[in-house]
Scaffold this motif. Structure first.
Motif, PDB file in Angstrom:
ATOM      1  N   GLN A 147      53.178 -50.378 -30.619  1.00 33.61           N
ATOM      2  CA  GLN A 147      54.290 -49.618 -30.720  1.00 33.61           C
ATOM      3  C   GLN A 147      55.181 -49.740 -32.233  1.00 33.61           C
ATOM      4  O   GLN A 147      55.317 -49.128 -32.683  1.00 33.61           O
ATOM      5  N   THR A 168      55.042 -47.346 -35.188  1.00 33.46           N
ATOM      6  CA  THR A 168      56.430 -46.555 -35.586  1.00 33.46           C
ATOM      7  C   THR A 168      57.218 -47.218 -36.658  1.00 33.46           C
ATOM      8  O   THR A 168      57.664 -46.544 -37.412  1.00 33.46           O
ATOM      9  N   GLN A 169      57.011 -48.631 -37.158  1.00 28.97           N
ATOM     10  CA  GLN A 169      57.867 -49.174 -37.889  1.00 28.97           C
ATOM     11  C   GLN A 169      56.957 -49.575 -39.154  1.00 28.97           C
ATOM     12  O   GLN A 169      57.757 -49.797 -40.097  1.00 28.97           O
ATOM     13  N   ASN A 179      53.801 -47.952 -39.988  1.00 29.41           N
ATOM     14  CA  ASN A 179      53.097 -46.691 -40.402  1.00 29.41           C
ATOM     15  C   ASN A 179      51.621 -47.056 -39.955  1.00 29.41           C
ATOM     16  O   ASN A 179      50.792 -46.495 -40.823  1.00 29.41           O
ATOM     17  N   ASP A 194      60.165 -39.311 -28.699  1.00 26.31           N
ATOM     18  CA  ASP A 194      59.981 -40.476 -29.385  1.00 26.31           C
ATOM     19  C   ASP A 194      60.223 -41.822 -28.845  1.00 26.31           C
ATOM     20  O   ASP A 194      61.131 -41.895 -28.020  1.00 26.31           O
ATOM     21  N   ARG A 253      57.222 -37.764 -39.242  1.00 27.52           N
ATOM     22  CA  ARG A 253      58.163 -38.856 -38.771  1.00 27.52           C
ATOM     23  C   ARG A 253      59.270 -38.030 -38.076  1.00 27.52           C
ATOM     24  O   ARG A 253      59.617 -36.966 -38.413  1.00 27.52           O
ATOM     25  N   SER A 254      59.674 -38.936 -36.903  1.00 27.80           N
ATOM     26  CA  SER A 254      60.963 -38.346 -36.166  1.00 27.80           C
ATOM     27  C   SER A 254      62.124 -38.358 -37.074  1.00 27.80           C
ATOM     28  O   SER A 254      62.188 -39.258 -37.917  1.00 27.80           O
ATOM     29  N   SER A 302      60.656 -42.827 -36.750  1.00 24.32           N
ATOM     30  CA  SER A 302      59.525 -43.267 -36.462  1.00 24.32           C
ATOM     31  C   SER A 302      58.201 -42.716 -36.933  1.00 24.32           C
ATOM     32  O   SER A 302      58.233 -41.616 -37.158  1.00 24.32           O
ATOM     33  N   HIS A 303      57.216 -43.566 -37.494  1.00 21.88           N
ATOM     34  CA  HIS A 303      56.025 -42.872 -37.940  1.00 21.88           C
ATOM     35  C   HIS A 303      55.350 -42.338 -36.563  1.00 21.88           C
ATOM     36  O   HIS A 303      55.227 -43.165 -35.669  1.00 21.88           O
ATOM     37  N   LEU A 304      54.933 -41.164 -36.776  1.00 23.83           N
ATOM     38  CA  LEU A 304      54.416 -40.533 -35.653  1.00 23.83           C
ATOM     39  C   LEU A 304      52.800 -40.370 -35.992  1.00 23.83           C
ATOM     40  O   LEU A 304      52.129 -40.673 -34.901  1.00 23.83           O
ATOM     41  N   ALA A 312      53.603 -43.899 -30.514  1.00 25.96           N
ATOM     42  CA  ALA A 312      54.811 -43.445 -30.830  1.00 25.96           C
ATOM     43  C   ALA A 312      55.586 -42.361 -29.795  1.00 25.96           C
ATOM     44  O   ALA A 312      56.565 -42.170 -30.252  1.00 25.96           O
TER      45      ALA A 312
END
Length: 137
Positions: A9, A13-14, A16, A37, A85-86, A91-93, A115
């Motif tokens: 995760q 998300t952090q 990419n 998210d 991203r959200s 967050s990278h989705l 994500a």
């Protein structure tokens, strides 16, 4: 919440990252509910827009709220893509592509399961997402 993320995760998300296709929690998930998210909890996608694109990641034809998704040009890996991203969690989705179902707008949001957190339809109220129950009636 970042400290509570699993290594995958966090990577997704952090940093990419991308999880393996067909080896992630939601690629073949069919239950009704919301996908939020994993970092911020902001509602992003509904199971009503989820479809099997054959790519090995959860795919959606649209987001719940356009203002909760940011699009950025991504030139990594020798490709030109559009990262999603959200907005709140940053967050990278995953990525959005123009090869989705034509009769539903033509978009394919290809999203990493890592994500997302899934909220089943039956638990929307309990989890604080009661306003979305009407989507499934």
């Amino acid at each position: 919440m970042i400290q509570k993320l699993t290594p995958m995760q966090y990577k997704v998300t952090q940093e990419n990252g991308t999880e393996p296709p067909f080896q992630n929690e939601f690629w073949n998930h069919k239950e009704e509910g919301l996908y939020v998210d994993i970092v911020s909890g902001e509602p992003l996608f509904s199971s009503l827009e989820k479809y099997d694109s054959g790519c090995g990641w959860p795919s959606f034809t649209k987001s719940l709220h356009n203002e909760r998704i940011q699009e950025k040009r991504d030139l990594s890996h020798g490709m030109i893509r559009t990262e999603v991203r959200s907005t709140e969690g940053d967050s990278h989705l995953g990525h959005v592509f123009n090869d989705g179902p034509r009769d539903q707008g033509g978009l394919r949001y290809c999203i990493n399961s890592a994500a997302l957190r899934f909220i089943p339809k039956a638990e929307l109220e309990k989890e604080g997402y009661g306003e979305y129950k009407k989507l499934f009636e």
